[in-house]
Enzyme design. Structure first.
Site, PDB file in Angstrom:
ATOM      1  N   ASP A 128       9.309   3.094   2.172  1.00 33.29           N
ATOM      2  CA  ASP A 128       8.075   3.824   2.472  1.00 33.29           C
ATOM      3  C   ASP A 128       7.783   3.620   3.954  1.00 33.29           C
ATOM      4  O   ASP A 128       7.232   2.601   4.358  1.00 33.29           O
ATOM      5  CB  ASP A 128       6.923   3.316   1.600  1.00 33.29           C
ATOM      6  CG  ASP A 128       5.605   4.054   1.896  1.00 33.29           C
ATOM      7  OD1 ASP A 128       5.538   4.778   2.921  1.00 33.29           O
ATOM      8  OD2 ASP A 128       4.647   3.891   1.114  1.00 33.29           O
ATOM      9  N   PHE A 157       0.857  -1.192   0.000  1.00 31.01           N
ATOM     10  CA  PHE A 157       0.000   0.000   0.000  1.00 31.01           C
ATOM     11  C   PHE A 157       0.887   1.233   0.000  1.00 31.01           C
ATOM     12  O   PHE A 157       1.619   1.473   0.962  1.00 31.01           O
ATOM     13  CB  PHE A 157      -0.965   0.050   1.187  1.00 31.01           C
ATOM     14  CG  PHE A 157      -1.870   1.257   1.084  1.00 31.01           C
ATOM     15  CD1 PHE A 157      -3.016   1.230   0.313  1.00 31.01           C
ATOM     16  CD2 PHE A 157      -1.533   2.446   1.713  1.00 31.01           C
ATOM     17  CE1 PHE A 157      -3.815   2.361   0.158  1.00 31.01           C
ATOM     18  CE2 PHE A 157      -2.333   3.590   1.563  1.00 31.01           C
ATOM     19  CZ  PHE A 157      -3.478   3.545   0.792  1.00 31.01           C
ATOM     20  N   LYS A 173       2.243  10.918   7.479  1.00 29.62           N
ATOM     21  CA  LYS A 173       1.440  10.638   8.673  1.00 29.62           C
ATOM     22  C   LYS A 173       1.962  11.327   9.943  1.00 29.62           C
ATOM     23  O   LYS A 173       1.732  12.510  10.123  1.00 29.62           O
ATOM     24  CB  LYS A 173       1.286   9.131   8.836  1.00 29.62           C
ATOM     25  CG  LYS A 173       0.461   8.551   7.677  1.00 29.62           C
ATOM     26  CD  LYS A 173      -0.088   7.166   7.888  1.00 29.62           C
ATOM     27  CE  LYS A 173      -1.139   6.864   6.821  1.00 29.62           C
ATOM     28  NZ  LYS A 173      -0.813   5.767   5.938  1.00 29.62           N
TER      29      LYS A 173
HETATM   30  C1  LIG Z   1      -1.017   5.859   4.427  1.00 29.29           C
HETATM   31  C2  LIG Z   1       0.095   5.382   3.581  1.00 29.29           C
HETATM   32  C3  LIG Z   1       0.391   6.002   2.354  1.00 29.29           C
HETATM   33  C4  LIG Z   1      -0.450   7.098   1.755  1.00 29.29           C
HETATM   34  O1  LIG Z   1      -0.533   8.237   2.559  1.00 29.29           O
HETATM   35  P1  LIG Z   1      -1.706   9.303   2.279  1.00 29.29           P
HETATM   36  O2  LIG Z   1      -1.364  10.431   3.208  1.00 29.29           O
HETATM   37  O3  LIG Z   1      -2.994   8.628   2.631  1.00 29.29           O
HETATM   38  O4  LIG Z   1      -1.636   9.679   0.855  1.00 29.29           O
HETATM   39  C5  LIG Z   1       1.485   5.545   1.650  1.00 29.29           C
HETATM   40  N1  LIG Z   1       2.236   4.524   2.105  1.00 29.29           N
HETATM   41  C6  LIG Z   1       1.969   3.910   3.268  1.00 29.29           C
HETATM   42  C7  LIG Z   1       2.860   2.793   3.731  1.00 29.29           C
HETATM   43  C8  LIG Z   1       0.879   4.296   4.049  1.00 29.29           C
HETATM   44  O5  LIG Z   1       0.598   3.652   5.176  1.00 29.29           O
END
Ligand SMILES: *Cc1c(COP(=O)(O)O)cnc(C)c1O
Length: 414
Positions: free
Chosen positions: A233, A146, A262
């Protein structure tokens, strides 16, 4: 009547249903206030928050230090655009680069934008430095990843709901299995045009899949051997969530490109960032990327405060200690349970696996009961419930939560 009238739960839910694009299926609870590890609904009922807005609120809801910094800056200047310099961005870039050990930072807003920016940096590096022929660069990604919701990112998702009917897809990604070094090596060996390997150190959205020990460090070594950028990520796993400042620190891996989001704002504001050293970030020159809001002074002071809180309050250590306690307490329960088969995770990023079919409603029903019992969490893919409370929790609160969780699960034992 004023636009911002006081609503009942039913009214709030029906307004969202009627006027909002129907892209989410929220648990039916309408929150109106948060403080630390707690949130309150519109009727004043108090809950432990066990999602932390997908780990954006690691520092706890409305952390006073973060909110004070935000309010003060909001009353001074919020947005200058990058057409001009501002007196906060450089301070934020320096602080964050030193904090994570990189030369340069590229400021963005949402997590998905951070991933997009990292993909651009990686591709530009591929052409300018590695010498891949124009438009041939590939990036290796993992199944069940994701990384966000943009058209490019969903094109390499294996979640069909997220990408069906959103094609055509970007044809520049190679999907391999997560936690599979052989597939990584053969993808690297067979594709000389690979520029990067984009990976979550723990797959959060997929259901908190922790890879085998040594996976990240061996994957990094393979990337080095093939002159490919290791792109971590850490939007969900970073900033103390897994018991280390970054999840890659568990294996002493230094990514070539690090993506944060985040909790970089403690949940106060959308802030993401891409970090890399000069040999990589140096490929970006004026005009190659940008964002109207990215790097604004409000975001800069919020992010500095949010990162300071993580250090000042030892959130990584707290996450590590409480995470171990959480898993050991839940494991005691699981020994006697027929409905929960497993707890897994690192630090305070955990999930339990429910003993029922993928498409059963059990995990959802458990979350409704947890809500009734004063704790909110959400099922992630299939029959898995993620548990990720704010990292400012204390031991007594955590044990209280274990009690609520195990009591609730017991209602489902047969
Ligand atoms: C939440 C998340 C994203 C996307 O972040 P948004 O602020 O919702 O665009 C990307 N990578 C990971 C691993 C995430 O948990």
């Amino acid at each position: 009547m004023a636009v911002l009238q006081k609503l009942t739960s039913e009214e709030a839910i029906s307004l969202e249903k009627k006027y909002g694009s129907n892209t989410y299926k929220p648990l039916p609870v309408v929150l109106s206030r948060g403080e630390g590890v707690f949130v309150w609904d519109v009727d004043g009922k108090k809950y432990y928050d066990f999602l932390s807005a997908y780990s954006a609120v690691n520092q706890g809801h409305c952390h006073p230090k973060i909110i004070n910094a935000m309010v003060e800056q909001a009353q001074t200047i919020t947005l200058t655009s990058r057409a001009f310099y501002n007196d906060k961005l450089g301070l934020y870039e320096k602080y964050t680069c030193e904090y994570f050990g990189f030369d340069k930072l590229l400021p963005m807003n949402s997590g998905a934008e951070g991933v997009e920016a990292a993909i651009k940096v990686c591709r530009k590096w591929a052409y300018d430095v590695k010498g891949i022929a124009e438009n041939q660069a590939k990036i290796i990604v993992c199944n069940n990843n994701f990384h966000g919701r943009t058209t490019t990112i969903v094109s390499f998702s294996s979640d069909s709901t997220s990408n069906t009917n959103f094609g055509p897809y970007a044809d520049a990604f190679i999907n391999i299995e997560y936690d599979n070094l052989e597939q990584l090596e053969s993808a690297l060996k067979n594709n000389p045009n690979v520029a990067g390997f984009l990976v979550e150190p723990i797959q959060g959205e997929a259901g908190v899949y922790v890879p085998s020990e040594g996976y990240l460090s061996k994957a990094k070594a393979l990337c080095e051997a093939y002159n490919v950028l290791f792109i971590a990520d850490e939007i969900q796993t970073g900033i103390a969530r897994t018991g280390e400042l970054l999840a890659v620190n568990h294996e002493n891996v230094k990514p070539d490109i690090l993506i944060l989001g985040k909790a970089l704002s403690g949940g106060a504001y959308p802030i993401s960032a891409v970090l890399a050293n000069n040999d990589i970030m140096g490929v970006m020159i004026p005009g190659t990327h940008g964002s109207t809001f990215g790097g604004n002074p409000l975001a800069a002071v919020i992010a500095i405060a949010a990162l300071e809180v993580v250090k000042e309050e030892n959130l990584a250590e707290n996450s590590k200690v409480l995470g171990e306690l959480f898993r050991s307490e839940l494991n005691k329960y699981i020994e006697t349970s027929s409905i929960i088969t497993k707890v897994r995770g690192k630090g305070l990023l955990n999930a339990v696996v429910v003993n029922d079919t993928e498409d059963s409603k059990t995990a959802w029903n458990m979350c409704l009961k947890l809500r009734d019992n004063g704790l909110i969490a959400k099922p992630t893919h299939g029959n898995i419930i993620r548990f990720a409370p704010p990292l400012v929790m204390n031991r007594e609160q955590l044990l209280d939560c274990v009690d609520i969780i195990t009591r609730t699960f017991k209602e489902f034992e047969n």
